[in-house]
Design a protein around this motif. Structure first.
Motif, PDB file in Angstrom:
ATOM      1  N   CYS A   1       2.797   4.008   7.679  1.00 60.56           N
ATOM      2  CA  CYS A   1       2.047   4.158   6.431  1.00 60.56           C
ATOM      3  C   CYS A   1       1.477   5.576   6.306  1.00 60.56           C
ATOM      4  O   CYS A   1       0.862   6.091   7.237  1.00 60.56           O
ATOM      5  CB  CYS A   1       0.902   3.129   6.423  1.00 60.56           C
ATOM      6  SG  CYS A   1       0.007   3.085   4.873  1.00 60.56           S
ATOM      7  N   GLY A   2       1.735   6.198   5.173  1.00 63.85           N
ATOM      8  CA  GLY A   2       1.172   7.526   4.924  1.00 63.85           C
ATOM      9  C   GLY A   2       1.903   8.671   5.606  1.00 63.85           C
ATOM     10  O   GLY A   2       1.442   9.807   5.587  1.00 63.85           O
ATOM     11  N   THR A   3       3.057   8.383   6.189  1.00 66.10           N
ATOM     12  CA  THR A   3       3.732   9.454   6.924  1.00 66.10           C
ATOM     13  C   THR A   3       4.825  10.140   6.115  1.00 66.10           C
ATOM     14  O   THR A   3       5.475  11.050   6.601  1.00 66.10           O
ATOM     15  CB  THR A   3       4.352   8.916   8.232  1.00 66.10           C
ATOM     16  OG1 THR A   3       5.272   7.866   7.909  1.00 66.10           O
ATOM     17  CG2 THR A   3       3.279   8.354   9.166  1.00 66.10           C
ATOM     18  N   GLN A   4       5.018   9.686   4.859  1.00 61.24           N
ATOM     19  CA  GLN A   4       6.058  10.345   4.069  1.00 61.24           C
ATOM     20  C   GLN A   4       5.444  11.197   2.953  1.00 61.24           C
ATOM     21  O   GLN A   4       5.209  12.377   3.144  1.00 61.24           O
ATOM     22  CB  GLN A   4       7.048   9.326   3.545  1.00 61.24           C
ATOM     23  CG  GLN A   4       8.381   9.975   3.240  1.00 61.24           C
ATOM     24  CD  GLN A   4       9.495   8.972   3.138  1.00 61.24           C
ATOM     25  OE1 GLN A   4       9.575   8.028   3.918  1.00 61.24           O
ATOM     26  NE2 GLN A   4      10.366   9.172   2.167  1.00 61.24           N
ATOM     27  N   CYS A   5       5.142  10.594   1.795  1.00 60.22           N
ATOM     28  CA  CYS A   5       4.594  11.408   0.699  1.00 60.22           C
ATOM     29  C   CYS A   5       3.079  11.580   0.830  1.00 60.22           C
ATOM     30  O   CYS A   5       2.508  12.522   0.287  1.00 60.22           O
ATOM     31  CB  CYS A   5       4.937  10.795  -0.651  1.00 60.22           C
ATOM     32  SG  CYS A   5       3.937   9.358  -1.067  1.00 60.22           S
ATOM     33  N   GLY A   6       2.434  10.650   1.522  1.00 62.32           N
ATOM     34  CA  GLY A   6       0.994  10.771   1.753  1.00 62.32           C
ATOM     35  C   GLY A   6       0.109  10.218   0.649  1.00 62.32           C
ATOM     36  O   GLY A   6      -1.107  10.202   0.783  1.00 62.32           O
ATOM     37  N   LYS A   7       0.706   9.733  -0.442  1.00 62.05           N
ATOM     38  CA  LYS A   7      -0.088   9.237  -1.584  1.00 62.05           C
ATOM     39  C   LYS A   7      -0.937   8.022  -1.222  1.00 62.05           C
ATOM     40  O   LYS A   7      -1.957   7.761  -1.847  1.00 62.05           O
ATOM     41  CB  LYS A   7       0.851   8.842  -2.727  1.00 62.05           C
ATOM     42  CG  LYS A   7       1.102   9.969  -3.687  1.00 62.05           C
ATOM     43  CD  LYS A   7       1.900   9.426  -4.869  1.00 62.05           C
ATOM     44  CE  LYS A   7       2.707  10.543  -5.508  1.00 62.05           C
ATOM     45  NZ  LYS A   7       3.902  10.038  -6.151  1.00 62.05           N
ATOM     46  N   CYS A   8      -0.474   7.256  -0.274  1.00 61.03           N
ATOM     47  CA  CYS A   8      -1.157   6.013   0.075  1.00 61.03           C
ATOM     48  C   CYS A   8      -2.236   6.225   1.128  1.00 61.03           C
ATOM     49  O   CYS A   8      -2.926   5.277   1.515  1.00 61.03           O
ATOM     50  CB  CYS A   8      -0.139   5.018   0.610  1.00 61.03           C
ATOM     51  SG  CYS A   8       0.680   5.669   2.084  1.00 61.03           S
ATOM     52  N   ALA A   9      -2.380   7.443   1.619  1.00 66.46           N
ATOM     53  CA  ALA A   9      -3.266   7.687   2.760  1.00 66.46           C
ATOM     54  C   ALA A   9      -4.708   7.248   2.505  1.00 66.46           C
ATOM     55  O   ALA A   9      -5.339   6.644   3.368  1.00 66.46           O
ATOM     56  CB  ALA A   9      -3.225   9.164   3.147  1.00 66.46           C
TER      57      ALA A   9
ATOM     58  N   VAL B   1       0.860  -1.182   0.000  1.00 69.63           N
ATOM     59  CA  VAL B   1       0.000   0.000   0.000  1.00 69.63           C
ATOM     60  C   VAL B   1       0.899   1.236   0.000  1.00 69.63           C
ATOM     61  O   VAL B   1       0.676   2.184  -0.737  1.00 69.63           O
ATOM     62  CB  VAL B   1      -0.891   0.008   1.267  1.00 69.63           C
ATOM     63  CG1 VAL B   1      -1.669   1.307   1.368  1.00 69.63           C
ATOM     64  CG2 VAL B   1      -1.834  -1.185   1.253  1.00 69.63           C
ATOM     65  N   CYS B   2       1.916   1.170   0.810  1.00 69.36           N
ATOM     66  CA  CYS B   2       2.799   2.314   0.998  1.00 69.36           C
ATOM     67  C   CYS B   2       4.204   1.959   0.548  1.00 69.36           C
ATOM     68  O   CYS B   2       4.879   1.142   1.169  1.00 69.36           O
ATOM     69  CB  CYS B   2       2.798   2.693   2.479  1.00 69.36           C
ATOM     70  SG  CYS B   2       3.855   4.085   2.861  1.00 69.36           S
ATOM     71  N   LEU B   3       4.628   2.573  -0.561  1.00 68.41           N
ATOM     72  CA  LEU B   3       5.957   2.270  -1.080  1.00 68.41           C
ATOM     73  C   LEU B   3       7.043   2.986  -0.286  1.00 68.41           C
ATOM     74  O   LEU B   3       8.128   2.462  -0.098  1.00 68.41           O
ATOM     75  CB  LEU B   3       6.042   2.655  -2.565  1.00 68.41           C
ATOM     76  CG  LEU B   3       5.181   1.801  -3.502  1.00 68.41           C
ATOM     77  CD1 LEU B   3       5.348   2.273  -4.934  1.00 68.41           C
ATOM     78  CD2 LEU B   3       5.521   0.316  -3.403  1.00 68.41           C
ATOM     79  N   CYS B   4       6.744   4.165   0.191  1.00 71.57           N
ATOM     80  CA  CYS B   4       7.741   4.918   0.959  1.00 71.57           C
ATOM     81  C   CYS B   4       8.201   4.135   2.177  1.00 71.57           C
ATOM     82  O   CYS B   4       9.379   4.077   2.485  1.00 71.57           O
ATOM     83  CB  CYS B   4       7.178   6.258   1.425  1.00 71.57           C
ATOM     84  SG  CYS B   4       6.825   7.396   0.094  1.00 71.57           S
ATOM     85  N   LYS B   5       7.244   3.550   2.867  1.00 70.86           N
ATOM     86  CA  LYS B   5       7.565   2.869   4.135  1.00 70.86           C
ATOM     87  C   LYS B   5       7.489   1.343   4.024  1.00 70.86           C
ATOM     88  O   LYS B   5       7.665   0.643   5.023  1.00 70.86           O
ATOM     89  CB  LYS B   5       6.604   3.344   5.232  1.00 70.86           C
ATOM     90  CG  LYS B   5       6.689   4.827   5.523  1.00 70.86           C
ATOM     91  CD  LYS B   5       7.985   5.123   6.267  1.00 70.86           C
ATOM     92  CE  LYS B   5       8.073   6.607   6.591  1.00 70.86           C
ATOM     93  NZ  LYS B   5       9.257   6.918   7.397  1.00 70.86           N
TER      94      LYS B   5
HETATM   95 FE1  FES Z   1       2.920   5.893   1.706  1.00 73.37          FE
HETATM   96 FE2  FES Z   1       4.464   7.556   0.368  1.00 73.37          FE
HETATM   97  S1  FES Z   1       3.474   5.795  -0.358  1.00 73.37           S
HETATM   98  S2  FES Z   1       3.841   7.714   2.426  1.00 73.37           S
END
Ligand code: FES
Length: 56
Positions: free
Chosen positions: A34-42, A3-7
């Motif tokens: 999850c969702g704490t970096q770019c926020g796209k997955c929020a 879901v979240c690629l950043c994390k």
């Molecule tokens: Fe989840 Fe970037 S993809 S914070």
């Protein structure tokens, strides 16, 4: 599925977080990141969290 690629958070990880006691999207975020970096997955993360809480 991630879901979240950043994390590197998967939908399974979110469900496990809810099973482990998280009771809101905020708590899942705090626990998994999850969702704490770019926020796209929020949006997706929130939906999975809600469904997991409902299914408890
Ligand atoms: Fe989840 Fe970037 S993809 S914070």
């Amino acid at each position: 599925m991630y879901v979240c690629l950043c994390k590197g958070v998967s939908d399974r990880k979110i469900r496990e977080s809810v099973e482990g006691g998280a009771r809101s999207w905020r708590e899942v975020q705090q626990e998994t990141g999850c969702g704490t970096q770019c926020g796209k997955c929020a949006c997706v993360g929130k939906t999975i969290t809600r469904e997991a809480i409902k299914a408890e």
